[in-house]
Motif scaffolding. Structure first.
Motif, PDB file in Angstrom:
ATOM      1  N   ARG A  20      25.951 -39.353 -51.986  1.00 33.13           N
ATOM      2  CA  ARG A  20      26.617 -40.077 -50.902  1.00 33.13           C
ATOM      3  C   ARG A  20      26.288 -41.555 -51.057  1.00 33.13           C
ATOM      4  O   ARG A  20      25.323 -41.920 -51.726  1.00 33.13           O
ATOM      5  N   ILE A  38      27.803 -42.496 -38.261  1.00 28.74           N
ATOM      6  CA  ILE A  38      27.139 -41.316 -38.813  1.00 28.74           C
ATOM      7  C   ILE A  38      25.712 -41.321 -38.287  1.00 28.74           C
ATOM      8  O   ILE A  38      24.912 -42.191 -38.634  1.00 28.74           O
ATOM      9  N   ARG A  45      23.566 -35.075 -40.904  1.00 31.48           N
ATOM     10  CA  ARG A  45      24.343 -36.320 -40.880  1.00 31.48           C
ATOM     11  C   ARG A  45      25.614 -35.985 -40.121  1.00 31.48           C
ATOM     12  O   ARG A  45      26.476 -35.276 -40.624  1.00 31.48           O
ATOM     13  N   ARG A  47      28.999 -37.185 -38.286  1.00 26.84           N
ATOM     14  CA  ARG A  47      29.993 -38.237 -38.071  1.00 26.84           C
ATOM     15  C   ARG A  47      30.596 -38.041 -36.683  1.00 26.84           C
ATOM     16  O   ARG A  47      31.110 -36.975 -36.364  1.00 26.84           O
ATOM     17  N   ASP A  49      33.250 -38.014 -34.020  1.00 30.90           N
ATOM     18  CA  ASP A  49      34.709 -37.934 -34.079  1.00 30.90           C
ATOM     19  C   ASP A  49      35.376 -38.367 -32.786  1.00 30.90           C
ATOM     20  O   ASP A  49      36.306 -39.168 -32.799  1.00 30.90           O
ATOM     21  N   THR A  70      31.171 -34.098 -36.626  1.00 30.69           N
ATOM     22  CA  THR A  70      31.273 -33.209 -37.780  1.00 30.69           C
ATOM     23  C   THR A  70      30.009 -33.344 -38.614  1.00 30.69           C
ATOM     24  O   THR A  70      29.613 -34.460 -38.974  1.00 30.69           O
ATOM     25  N   LEU A  72      28.233 -33.543 -41.838  1.00 29.62           N
ATOM     26  CA  LEU A  72      28.687 -33.894 -43.180  1.00 29.62           C
ATOM     27  C   LEU A  72      27.884 -33.214 -44.283  1.00 29.62           C
ATOM     28  O   LEU A  72      28.397 -33.014 -45.378  1.00 29.62           O
ATOM     29  N   ASN A  73      26.633 -32.881 -44.018  1.00 29.86           N
ATOM     30  CA  ASN A  73      25.779 -32.235 -45.025  1.00 29.86           C
ATOM     31  C   ASN A  73      25.552 -30.770 -44.664  1.00 29.86           C
ATOM     32  O   ASN A  73      24.434 -30.272 -44.668  1.00 29.86           O
ATOM     33  N   ASP A 100      31.413 -26.465 -38.220  1.00 31.37           N
ATOM     34  CA  ASP A 100      30.698 -27.656 -38.682  1.00 31.37           C
ATOM     35  C   ASP A 100      30.541 -28.694 -37.579  1.00 31.37           C
ATOM     36  O   ASP A 100      30.465 -29.888 -37.841  1.00 31.37           O
ATOM     37  N   THR A 165      34.439 -42.187 -52.795  1.00 32.91           N
ATOM     38  CA  THR A 165      34.528 -43.256 -51.794  1.00 32.91           C
ATOM     39  C   THR A 165      34.639 -44.643 -52.399  1.00 32.91           C
ATOM     40  O   THR A 165      35.063 -45.574 -51.736  1.00 32.91           O
TER      41      THR A 165
END
Length: 199
Positions: A20, A38, A45, A47, A49, A70, A72-73, A100, A165
């Protein structure tokens, strides 16, 4: 985890798709959080929303801010096993909507660690420190590039962008007189440069 091969066949750096972007954290009060932040919480982690409507607690007048986020990991969280999978699920009646999700909430006094991407020159700091630990005198340049001379060989270490990214992800390409010699994380780059006797 997938690996990136060096020219000599050895493998020492994680594949870019598995990394990442390099980050650090800042502390934000719950009321300062924004969509897209985040947040690091319980080894996750998350995020952010969408905000949920703020509410007050029964015991005082503090406003409680709440966000649906959400994870992420997710694979790391599942592997660690410290957050029950059932806590990550969201339902509508008997229909499972997602697996998630996490809610980040807290009154204004509650502070959260929020990720922020590293910027130059911070992003080159681990590599500069690792090279100095090997007795070398590196020079940090714009954009995270680091130059150093070792055993009469001039090296330029260039940050490698994340494959998805496009952001920097903690890996450098070691470029010598004969071109790139591999991709490395900071400590491995320093060892490679310090030990390398031929371009």
């Amino acid at each position: 985890m997938a690996r990136v091969e060096r020219e000599d066949g050895a493998s020492d750096a994680p594949a870019l798709k598995d990394l990442r972007p390099a980050t650090t954290t800042v502390s934000k009060a719950s009321g300062e959080l924004r969509a897209g932040d985040i947040v690091r919480v319980h080894g996750m982690r998350v995020r952010l929303d969408a905000p949920n409507p703020p509410h007050s607690t029964d015991t005082d007048d503090d406003v409680v801010h709440s966000w649906t986020g959400t994870v992420l990991n997710l694979a790391d969280v599942h592997a660690a096993g410290h957050v029950p999978r059932s806590h990550l699920r969201r339902w509508s009646g008997l229909t499972l909507l997602r697996e998630d999700a996490w809610t980040v909430q807290g009154a204004d006094a509650v502070r959260r660690d929020v990720e922020v991407p590293l910027k130059a020159p911070e992003l080159s700091a681990p590599l500069v420190a690792a090279l100095r630990a090997k007795g070398l005198e590196p020079s940090a340049r714009r954009g995270g590039v680091v130059t150093v001379t070792a055993h009469g060989i001039d090296w330029k270490l260039e940050p490698v962008p994340h494959a998805v990214t496009g952001e920097w992800c903690g890996v450098w390409s070691a470029v010598g007189p004969q071109g790139s010699r591999g991709m490395f994380v900071a400590t491995n780059a320093a060892s490679f440069i310090a030990d390398r006797r031929v371009p």
